[in-house]
Structure formats: structure tokens, C-alpha cells
Design a protein around this motif. Structure first.
Motif, PDB file in Angstrom:
ATOM      1  N   ARG A 100       2.946  -0.267   3.562  1.00  0.00           N
ATOM      2  CA  ARG A 100       2.496   0.881   2.918  1.00  0.00           C
ATOM      3  C   ARG A 100       1.004   1.174   2.888  1.00  0.00           C
ATOM      4  O   ARG A 100       0.380   2.254   2.608  1.00  0.00           O
ATOM      5  CB  ARG A 100       3.074   0.731   1.315  1.00  0.00           C
ATOM      6  CG  ARG A 100       4.557   1.140   1.396  1.00  0.00           C
ATOM      7  CD  ARG A 100       5.030   0.676  -0.015  1.00  0.00           C
ATOM      8  NE  ARG A 100       6.716   1.100  -0.226  1.00  0.00           N
ATOM      9  CZ  ARG A 100       7.251   0.645  -1.220  1.00  0.00           C
ATOM     10  NH1 ARG A 100       6.821   0.204  -2.353  1.00  0.00           N
ATOM     11  NH2 ARG A 100       8.496   0.740  -0.872  1.00  0.00           N
ATOM     12  N   ALA A 101       0.181   0.004   2.775  1.00  0.00           N
ATOM     13  CA  ALA A 101      -1.277  -0.156   2.611  1.00  0.00           C
ATOM     14  C   ALA A 101      -1.722   0.471   4.099  1.00  0.00           C
ATOM     15  O   ALA A 101      -2.574   1.269   4.225  1.00  0.00           O
ATOM     16  CB  ALA A 101      -1.610  -1.442   2.560  1.00  0.00           C
ATOM     17  N   VAL A 102      -0.998   0.141   5.147  1.00  0.00           N
ATOM     18  CA  VAL A 102      -1.521   0.782   6.445  1.00  0.00           C
ATOM     19  C   VAL A 102      -1.276   2.095   6.624  1.00  0.00           C
ATOM     20  O   VAL A 102      -2.291   2.884   7.190  1.00  0.00           O
ATOM     21  CB  VAL A 102      -0.761  -0.162   7.507  1.00  0.00           C
ATOM     22  CG1 VAL A 102      -1.091   0.751   9.043  1.00  0.00           C
ATOM     23  CG2 VAL A 102      -1.296  -1.681   7.676  1.00  0.00           C
ATOM     24  N   ALA A 103       0.035   2.330   6.140  1.00  0.00           N
ATOM     25  CA  ALA A 103       0.019   4.048   6.267  1.00  0.00           C
ATOM     26  C   ALA A 103      -0.812   4.725   5.328  1.00  0.00           C
ATOM     27  O   ALA A 103      -1.376   6.014   5.695  1.00  0.00           O
ATOM     28  CB  ALA A 103       1.694   4.329   5.598  1.00  0.00           C
ATOM     29  N   ALA A 104      -1.055   4.167   4.170  1.00  0.00           N
ATOM     30  CA  ALA A 104      -2.046   5.123   3.385  1.00  0.00           C
ATOM     31  C   ALA A 104      -3.303   4.824   3.929  1.00  0.00           C
ATOM     32  O   ALA A 104      -4.162   6.021   3.817  1.00  0.00           O
ATOM     33  CB  ALA A 104      -2.139   4.280   1.860  1.00  0.00           C
ATOM     34  N   ALA A 105      -3.803   4.072   4.574  1.00  0.00           N
ATOM     35  CA  ALA A 105      -5.195   3.816   5.354  1.00  0.00           C
ATOM     36  C   ALA A 105      -5.276   4.941   6.373  1.00  0.00           C
ATOM     37  O   ALA A 105      -6.128   5.706   6.605  1.00  0.00           O
ATOM     38  CB  ALA A 105      -5.236   2.370   5.745  1.00  0.00           C
ATOM     39  N   GLY A 109      -8.144   9.519   6.441  1.00  0.00           N
ATOM     40  CA  GLY A 109      -9.389  10.101   7.081  1.00  0.00           C
ATOM     41  C   GLY A 109     -10.508   9.291   7.445  1.00  0.00           C
ATOM     42  O   GLY A 109     -10.694   8.726   8.629  1.00  0.00           O
ATOM     43  N   ASP A 110     -11.538   9.026   6.602  1.00  0.00           N
ATOM     44  CA  ASP A 110     -12.924   8.524   6.735  1.00  0.00           C
ATOM     45  C   ASP A 110     -12.747   6.976   7.045  1.00  0.00           C
ATOM     46  O   ASP A 110     -11.904   6.230   6.354  1.00  0.00           O
ATOM     47  CB  ASP A 110     -13.757   8.752   5.580  1.00  0.00           C
ATOM     48  CG  ASP A 110     -14.858   7.744   5.533  1.00  0.00           C
ATOM     49  OD1 ASP A 110     -15.706   7.660   6.595  1.00  0.00           O
ATOM     50  OD2 ASP A 110     -15.081   7.225   4.270  1.00  0.00           O
ATOM     51  N   PRO A 111     -13.024   6.659   8.185  1.00  0.00           N
ATOM     52  CA  PRO A 111     -12.924   5.115   8.550  1.00  0.00           C
ATOM     53  C   PRO A 111     -13.288   4.123   7.464  1.00  0.00           C
ATOM     54  O   PRO A 111     -12.633   2.984   7.361  1.00  0.00           O
ATOM     55  CB  PRO A 111     -13.760   4.850   9.803  1.00  0.00           C
ATOM     56  CG  PRO A 111     -13.896   6.093  10.497  1.00  0.00           C
ATOM     57  CD  PRO A 111     -13.844   7.116   9.406  1.00  0.00           C
ATOM     58  N   ALA A 112     -14.398   4.139   6.856  1.00  0.00           N
ATOM     59  CA  ALA A 112     -14.843   3.362   5.846  1.00  0.00           C
ATOM     60  C   ALA A 112     -13.712   3.334   4.561  1.00  0.00           C
ATOM     61  O   ALA A 112     -13.568   2.245   3.857  1.00  0.00           O
ATOM     62  CB  ALA A 112     -16.150   3.684   5.337  1.00  0.00           C
ATOM     63  N   THR A 117      -9.245   0.815   1.585  1.00  0.00           N
ATOM     64  CA  THR A 117      -7.842   0.849   1.369  1.00  0.00           C
ATOM     65  C   THR A 117      -6.974  -0.419   1.582  1.00  0.00           C
ATOM     66  O   THR A 117      -6.317  -1.107   0.997  1.00  0.00           O
ATOM     67  CB  THR A 117      -7.378   2.049   1.684  1.00  0.00           C
ATOM     68  OG1 THR A 117      -7.692   3.195   1.177  1.00  0.00           O
ATOM     69  CG2 THR A 117      -5.642   2.238   1.432  1.00  0.00           C
ATOM     70  N   CYS A 118      -7.212  -0.983   2.922  1.00  0.00           N
ATOM     71  CA  CYS A 118      -6.560  -1.888   3.633  1.00  0.00           C
ATOM     72  C   CYS A 118      -7.223  -3.145   3.042  1.00  0.00           C
ATOM     73  O   CYS A 118      -6.453  -4.132   3.218  1.00  0.00           O
ATOM     74  CB  CYS A 118      -6.609  -1.892   5.059  1.00  0.00           C
ATOM     75  SG  CYS A 118      -4.954  -1.490   5.554  1.00  0.00           S
ATOM     76  N   ALA A 119      -8.356  -3.456   2.530  1.00  0.00           N
ATOM     77  CA  ALA A 119      -8.943  -4.608   2.215  1.00  0.00           C
ATOM     78  C   ALA A 119      -8.503  -4.832   0.509  1.00  0.00           C
ATOM     79  O   ALA A 119      -8.660  -6.193   0.226  1.00  0.00           O
ATOM     80  CB  ALA A 119     -10.388  -4.580   2.384  1.00  0.00           C
ATOM     81  N   ALA A 120      -8.170  -4.021  -0.066  1.00  0.00           N
ATOM     82  CA  ALA A 120      -7.897  -4.080  -1.425  1.00  0.00           C
ATOM     83  C   ALA A 120      -6.695  -5.035  -1.679  1.00  0.00           C
ATOM     84  O   ALA A 120      -5.682  -4.576  -1.021  1.00  0.00           O
ATOM     85  CB  ALA A 120      -7.614  -2.439  -2.174  1.00  0.00           C
TER      86      ALA A 120
END
Length: 126
Positions: A100-105, A109-112, A117-120
Motif C-alpha cells: 500500500r505504501a509503494v502504491a501511494a508513493a 508525483g514528486d519524487p521527494a 511517503t515510503c520512508a514513513a
């Protein structure tokens, strides 16, 4: 209940206490059901996966499910017309949280922002 299958198997009850799931095949059953969290897995598929295509006769799968219920709780495995299903909200499985985190990331859009998102820890299951 929370189930971690990314890395060594970790199972925690609703209070966060570790739950011991002993035995290779018992752990394999739990992991197999967690891979399809929220979806039923047929008995034939489980027998094939857990016994490498050479399932034993009799009620070996039912006995294994019973042992898993005894170790992790009565509601951990549900049985219905489609087969056996993990009786835990899919979001309580770390692999599902990660997907789910990967899909949200990817939608970020913006790479940063995607990296954040994935690091949280709350979104990646840590």
C-alpha cells in the motif's frame, strides 16, 4: 493481531505481545495465508504449497489449521466456501502495508514526496 512476514516471521497479539508460532509447517501455513491476506486460499492450494506437491492423506491440513488456531488464537484462520482465509485485517500484515505504501508513493508525483511517503514508519509497517 499483527503479522510480519518481511524478514523473520513475527506475530504479535492485539496488546503487542509476541505470539509464538512453533514448527516449520505451522509457520509456513501462517505465511501462506498472509501472502493472500483477505482472500481465501483453497485447501488444494494449501496442501500443494505446504507439502511441495506431495500432500499427505487424511486430515493433515485440518490438524495444522487447528494447531495454528491453538497457537495464535481461534479467529486467526477462517474457513468458508472458497477455502481458508487469514482472519486478520489485511492491513495488519506488514507485506500488505508495504504494498500500500509503494502504491501511494507511486501516486505521489514528486519524487521527494514519494520517498518521504515510503520512508514513513506508519505507512511502511515499521
Amino acid at each position: 493481531m499483527r503479522i510480519g512476514i518481511l524478514g523473520p516471521l513475527q506475530v504479535r497479539d492485539t496488546a503487542g505481545r509476541p505470539v509464538e508460532v512453533g514448527g516449520r509447517r505451522l509457520r509456513a501455513l501462517l505465511v501462506r495465508l498472509a501472502i493472500d491476506a483477505g482472500r481465501p486460499v483453497s485447501a488444494a492450494r494449501l496442501l500443494d504449497d505446504l507439502w511441495d506437491g506431495d500432500p499427505p492423506g487424511g486430515n493433515a491440513l485440518q490438524a495444522l489449521v487447528s494447531r495454528l488456531r491453538g497457537a495464535a488464537g481461534r479467529d486467526v484462520v477462517e474457513h468458508g466456501p472458497g477455502g481458508y482465509r487469514l482472519g486478520v485485517d489485511p492491513g495488519e500484515v506488514d507485506a500488505v502495508q508495504f504494498e500500500r505504501a509503494v502504491a501511494a508513493a507511486r501516486r505521489g508525483g514528486d519524487p521527494a514526496r514519494r520517498a518521504t511517503t515510503c520512508a514513513a514508519p506508519s505507512t511502511c509497517g515499521a
